[in-house]
Design a protein around this motif. Structure first.
Motif, PDB file in Angstrom:
ATOM      1  N   ALA A  79       0.836  -1.200   0.000  1.00 39.39           N
ATOM      2  CA  ALA A  79       0.000   0.000   0.000  1.00 39.39           C
ATOM      3  C   ALA A  79       0.872   1.252   0.000  1.00 39.39           C
ATOM      4  O   ALA A  79       0.587   2.219  -0.725  1.00 39.39           O
ATOM      5  CB  ALA A  79      -0.932  -0.009   1.208  1.00 39.39           C
ATOM      6  N   LEU A  80       1.931   1.244   0.775  1.00 40.79           N
ATOM      7  CA  LEU A  80       2.856   2.373   0.800  1.00 40.79           C
ATOM      8  C   LEU A  80       3.524   2.548  -0.562  1.00 40.79           C
ATOM      9  O   LEU A  80       3.665   3.663  -1.061  1.00 40.79           O
ATOM     10  CB  LEU A  80       3.904   2.155   1.892  1.00 40.79           C
ATOM     11  CG  LEU A  80       4.923   3.253   2.111  1.00 40.79           C
ATOM     12  CD1 LEU A  80       4.246   4.577   2.446  1.00 40.79           C
ATOM     13  CD2 LEU A  80       5.882   2.852   3.215  1.00 40.79           C
ATOM     14  N   ALA A  81       3.901   1.446  -1.187  1.00 42.93           N
ATOM     15  CA  ALA A  81       4.506   1.499  -2.520  1.00 42.93           C
ATOM     16  C   ALA A  81       3.509   2.025  -3.546  1.00 42.93           C
ATOM     17  O   ALA A  81       3.872   2.787  -4.445  1.00 42.93           O
ATOM     18  CB  ALA A  81       5.002   0.114  -2.925  1.00 42.93           C
ATOM     19  N   ARG A  82       2.254   1.632  -3.394  1.00 42.88           N
ATOM     20  CA  ARG A  82       1.196   2.094  -4.299  1.00 42.88           C
ATOM     21  C   ARG A  82       1.044   3.606  -4.209  1.00 42.88           C
ATOM     22  O   ARG A  82       1.004   4.300  -5.230  1.00 42.88           O
ATOM     23  CB  ARG A  82      -0.117   1.395  -3.922  1.00 42.88           C
ATOM     24  CG  ARG A  82      -1.034   1.098  -5.048  1.00 42.88           C
ATOM     25  CD  ARG A  82      -2.217   0.232  -4.610  1.00 42.88           C
ATOM     26  NE  ARG A  82      -1.803  -1.147  -4.372  1.00 42.88           N
ATOM     27  CZ  ARG A  82      -1.971  -1.819  -3.236  1.00 42.88           C
ATOM     28  NH1 ARG A  82      -2.587  -1.274  -2.209  1.00 42.88           N
ATOM     29  NH2 ARG A  82      -1.553  -3.051  -3.124  1.00 42.88           N
ATOM     30  N   VAL A  83       0.966   4.117  -2.997  1.00 44.68           N
ATOM     31  CA  VAL A  83       0.813   5.556  -2.774  1.00 44.68           C
ATOM     32  C   VAL A  83       2.024   6.314  -3.312  1.00 44.68           C
ATOM     33  O   VAL A  83       1.909   7.427  -3.796  1.00 44.68           O
ATOM     34  CB  VAL A  83       0.623   5.868  -1.269  1.00 44.68           C
ATOM     35  CG1 VAL A  83       0.544   7.348  -1.011  1.00 44.68           C
ATOM     36  CG2 VAL A  83      -0.607   5.168  -0.731  1.00 44.68           C
ATOM     37  N   SER A  84       3.186   5.682  -3.235  1.00 41.12           N
ATOM     38  CA  SER A  84       4.431   6.299  -3.712  1.00 41.12           C
ATOM     39  C   SER A  84       4.652   6.067  -5.203  1.00 41.12           C
ATOM     40  O   SER A  84       5.678   6.479  -5.750  1.00 41.12           O
ATOM     41  CB  SER A  84       5.615   5.727  -2.930  1.00 41.12           C
ATOM     42  OG  SER A  84       5.446   5.945  -1.552  1.00 41.12           O
ATOM     43  N   ASN A  85       3.719   5.370  -5.835  1.00 43.67           N
ATOM     44  CA  ASN A  85       3.770   5.094  -7.272  1.00 43.67           C
ATOM     45  C   ASN A  85       4.991   4.249  -7.671  1.00 43.67           C
ATOM     46  O   ASN A  85       5.569   4.461  -8.735  1.00 43.67           O
ATOM     47  CB  ASN A  85       3.711   6.396  -8.075  1.00 43.67           C
ATOM     48  CG  ASN A  85       3.208   6.175  -9.478  1.00 43.67           C
ATOM     49  OD1 ASN A  85       2.447   5.246  -9.740  1.00 43.67           O
ATOM     50  ND2 ASN A  85       3.647   7.014 -10.402  1.00 43.67           N
TER      51      ASN A  85
END
Length: 92
Positions: A79-85
């Motif tokens: 999820a953190l990686a997703r938000v950070s693209n």
């Protein structure tokens, strides 16, 4: 349970306190292999520092031509990686 040969298993909490030591070990493993799978199945909690560690690992692996793959990435880290693209980088 031990990780299979060729798999490095991270565990516990990945945060600002634990990352510097892990980076030294990760860099050494990357530099000494042609291929490395890193399992995150036993990671209890991961901060943004963990995401930075994984991205730095990918960068180092490109430099030394090591095929690096992350497996069993915890949902909170994804999820953190997703938000950070950068989710696609971790999953490729």
């Amino acid at each position: 349970m031990n990780a299979p040969a060729g798999v490095w298993e991270l565990n516990g909490v990945l945060d600002l306190e634990s990352i510097p030591g892990l980076w030294v070990e990760m860099a050494n493993r990357i530099r000494s292999r042609d291929k490395l799978d890193v399992s995150l199945a036993r990671v209890e909690r991961a901060s943004s520092a963990a995401l930075a560690l994984l991205l730095q690992g990918l960068e180092e692996s490109r430099k030394v031509k090591c095929q690096l793959r992350y497996v069993d990435i915890p949902e909170d880290l994804l999820a953190l990686a997703r938000v950070s693209n950068v989710e696609k980088l971790l999953l490729s």
